[in-house]
Design a protein around this motif. Structure first.
Motif, short mmCIF file in Angstrom:
data_model
loop_
_atom_site.label_atom_id
_atom_site.label_comp_id
_atom_site.label_asym_id
_atom_site.label_seq_id
_atom_site.Cartn_x
_atom_site.Cartn_y
_atom_site.Cartn_z
N PHE A 48 102.74 22.92 -69.67
CA PHE A 48 102.77 22.04 -70.83
C PHE A 48 104.08 22.23 -71.57
O PHE A 48 104.78 23.23 -71.38
CB PHE A 48 101.60 22.34 -71.78
CG PHE A 48 100.25 22.06 -71.18
CD1 PHE A 48 99.65 20.83 -71.35
CD2 PHE A 48 99.60 23.02 -70.43
CE1 PHE A 48 98.42 20.56 -70.80
CE2 PHE A 48 98.35 22.76 -69.86
CZ PHE A 48 97.76 21.52 -70.05
N CYS A 49 104.37 21.28 -72.48
CA CYS A 49 105.54 21.39 -73.35
C CYS A 49 105.06 21.79 -74.74
O CYS A 49 104.24 21.10 -75.34
CB CYS A 49 106.28 20.07 -73.40
SG CYS A 49 107.58 20.05 -74.65
N LEU A 50 105.56 22.90 -75.23
CA LEU A 50 105.15 23.40 -76.55
C LEU A 50 105.32 22.35 -77.64
O LEU A 50 104.43 22.11 -78.44
CB LEU A 50 105.97 24.65 -76.90
CG LEU A 50 105.79 25.21 -78.31
CD1 LEU A 50 104.39 25.76 -78.51
CD2 LEU A 50 106.83 26.30 -78.58
N TYR A 51 106.48 21.71 -77.66
CA TYR A 51 106.78 20.77 -78.75
C TYR A 51 105.97 19.49 -78.65
O TYR A 51 105.46 19.00 -79.65
CB TYR A 51 108.29 20.46 -78.77
CG TYR A 51 109.13 21.69 -78.95
CD1 TYR A 51 109.11 22.37 -80.16
CD2 TYR A 51 109.90 22.19 -77.92
CE1 TYR A 51 109.86 23.52 -80.33
CE2 TYR A 51 110.66 23.33 -78.09
CZ TYR A 51 110.64 24.00 -79.29
OH TYR A 51 111.37 25.14 -79.46
N CYS A 52 105.86 18.97 -77.44
CA CYS A 52 105.10 17.72 -77.27
C CYS A 52 103.62 17.98 -77.49
O CYS A 52 102.90 17.13 -78.01
CB CYS A 52 105.36 17.12 -75.90
SG CYS A 52 107.06 16.52 -75.73
N TYR A 53 103.14 19.16 -77.11
CA TYR A 53 101.75 19.52 -77.32
C TYR A 53 101.44 19.55 -78.82
O TYR A 53 100.42 19.06 -79.27
CB TYR A 53 101.47 20.88 -76.69
CG TYR A 53 100.10 21.44 -77.00
CD1 TYR A 53 98.95 20.95 -76.38
CD2 TYR A 53 99.95 22.47 -77.92
CE1 TYR A 53 97.70 21.46 -76.69
CE2 TYR A 53 98.70 23.00 -78.22
CZ TYR A 53 97.59 22.49 -77.60
OH TYR A 53 96.36 23.00 -77.91
N GLU A 84 113.46 15.40 -66.32
CA GLU A 84 113.12 14.03 -66.75
C GLU A 84 112.30 14.05 -68.04
O GLU A 84 112.41 13.15 -68.85
CB GLU A 84 112.33 13.31 -65.65
CG GLU A 84 113.20 12.85 -64.51
CD GLU A 84 112.40 12.36 -63.31
OE1 GLU A 84 111.22 12.02 -63.49
OE2 GLU A 84 112.97 12.36 -62.21
N HIS A 85 111.49 15.10 -68.20
CA HIS A 85 110.69 15.19 -69.42
C HIS A 85 111.59 15.34 -70.65
O HIS A 85 111.31 14.77 -71.69
CB HIS A 85 109.72 16.37 -69.34
CG HIS A 85 108.99 16.60 -70.63
ND1 HIS A 85 108.06 15.70 -71.11
CD2 HIS A 85 109.09 17.57 -71.57
CE1 HIS A 85 107.61 16.13 -72.28
NE2 HIS A 85 108.22 17.25 -72.58
N ILE A 86 112.65 16.12 -70.53
CA ILE A 86 113.57 16.29 -71.67
C ILE A 86 114.17 14.94 -72.04
O ILE A 86 114.18 14.56 -73.20
CB ILE A 86 114.68 17.30 -71.33
CG1 ILE A 86 114.06 18.67 -71.05
CG2 ILE A 86 115.69 17.39 -72.47
CD1 ILE A 86 115.04 19.69 -70.50
N VAL A 92 111.01 11.07 -76.59
CA VAL A 92 109.86 11.60 -77.33
C VAL A 92 109.95 13.12 -77.41
O VAL A 92 109.66 13.73 -78.44
CB VAL A 92 108.55 11.15 -76.66
CG1 VAL A 92 107.36 11.86 -77.28
CG2 VAL A 92 108.38 9.65 -76.78
N HIS A 93 110.34 13.74 -76.31
CA HIS A 93 110.47 15.20 -76.28
C HIS A 93 111.49 15.67 -77.33
O HIS A 93 111.22 16.61 -78.09
CB HIS A 93 110.89 15.67 -74.89
CG HIS A 93 111.24 17.12 -74.84
ND1 HIS A 93 110.28 18.10 -74.72
CD2 HIS A 93 112.43 17.77 -74.91
CE1 HIS A 93 110.88 19.29 -74.71
NE2 HIS A 93 112.18 19.11 -74.83
N SER A 94 112.64 15.04 -77.35
CA SER A 94 113.69 15.45 -78.29
C SER A 94 113.23 15.26 -79.72
O SER A 94 113.51 16.09 -80.59
CB SER A 94 114.97 14.65 -78.03
OG SER A 94 115.41 14.86 -76.71
ZN ZN Z 1 108.32 17.88 -74.49
#
Ligand code: ZN
Length: 97
Positions: A48-53, A84-86, A92-94
């Motif tokens: 998972f991504c900490l920030y997006c979570y 690609e997620h970044i 959205v990730h940024s």
């Molecule tokens: Zn993210």
């Protein structure tokens, strides 16, 4: 509080192998060094991504962003998905970060 603890990165976990078209792959602990937002759930065997979570909103469901926030990333044969997620500076990730 969750954010201060940082991402959950169990570096010494024995990551289980999964079959990808007769290729055995697993989560690679090296990715923790490369991606400081990356979290790994031992119970789900998913990343998972900490920030997006933490900071997802409705817009994150566009463009497959919810893989790293709610579904969990398990495509161990597609490491390129992490980059690609970044995405771009306005992704959205940024924005979550
Ligand atoms: Zn993210």
């Amino acid at each position: 509080m969750y954010l201060q603890n940082g991402p959950f990165q169990p570096k010494n976990h024995q990551f289980p192998q999964s079959n990808f078209y007769s290729d055995l792959r697993r989560f690679n602990a090296e990715w923790f060094r490369e991606y400081d937002w990356l979290e790994y759930s031992v119970t789900k065997d998913a990343a998972f991504c900490l920030y997006c979570y933490l900071f997802q909103d409705e817009s994150i469901n566009q463009g497959g962003g919810n893989v790293f926030s709610t579904i969990g990333f398990t495509s161990w044969n597609k490491k390129c998905n992490l980059d690609e997620h970044i995405g771009k500076p306005n992704s959205v990730h940024s924005q979550s970060r």
